[in-house]
Design a protein around this motif. Sequence first.
Motif, PDB file in Angstrom:
ATOM      1  N   THR A  32       0.830  -1.208   0.000  1.00  0.00           N
ATOM      2  CA  THR A  32       0.000   0.000   0.000  1.00  0.00           C
ATOM      3  C   THR A  32       0.863   1.257   0.000  1.00  0.00           C
ATOM      4  OG1 THR A  32      -1.766  -1.142   1.174  1.00  0.00           O
ATOM      5  CG2 THR A  32      -1.775   1.258   1.284  1.00  0.00           C
ATOM      6  N   HIS A  36       0.798   3.882  -3.095  1.00  0.00           N
ATOM      7  CA  HIS A  36       0.144   5.174  -2.869  1.00  0.00           C
ATOM      8  C   HIS A  36       1.023   6.167  -2.128  1.00  0.00           C
ATOM      9  CE1 HIS A  36      -3.591   3.443  -4.224  1.00  0.00           C
ATOM     10  NE2 HIS A  36      -3.416   2.432  -3.391  1.00  0.00           N
ATOM     11  N   ARG A  39       1.226   9.809  -3.423  1.00  0.00           N
ATOM     12  CA  ARG A  39      -0.032  10.559  -3.488  1.00  0.00           C
ATOM     13  C   ARG A  39      -0.700  10.713  -2.143  1.00  0.00           C
ATOM     14  NH1 ARG A  39      -1.501   6.686  -8.151  1.00  0.00           N
ATOM     15  NH2 ARG A  39      -1.886   5.484  -6.294  1.00  0.00           N
ATOM     16  N   ALA A  40      -0.288   9.932  -1.147  1.00  0.00           N
ATOM     17  CA  ALA A  40      -0.944   9.970   0.156  1.00  0.00           C
ATOM     18  C   ALA A  40      -0.284  11.003   1.054  1.00  0.00           C
ATOM     19  CB  ALA A  40      -0.880   8.596   0.816  1.00  0.00           C
TER      20      ALA A  40
END
Length: 70
Positions: A32, A36, A39-40
């Motif tokens: 994860t 991501h 972008r997280a």
Amino acid sequence: MGPRPHREPFRDSMPRHLAAVLGVPLFAEVVTIVMHGGRASLEGLLMSCVVVVIGAVTGYAVDGLQEGER
């Protein structure tokens, strides 16, 4: 009783038992973060890590309670 995360003959080795219990949640979290991470937000990644840790600790505790019932 529900499925066991690690078969009985190998449960005596703490490192192997922890690897069996915590391996999948930690691997999923790494995937994860890699997918991501850019972008997280920092807060989002931190909360995701906290949820994985709480879930893994809870699962380990429930496994210990089930072992005590035997």
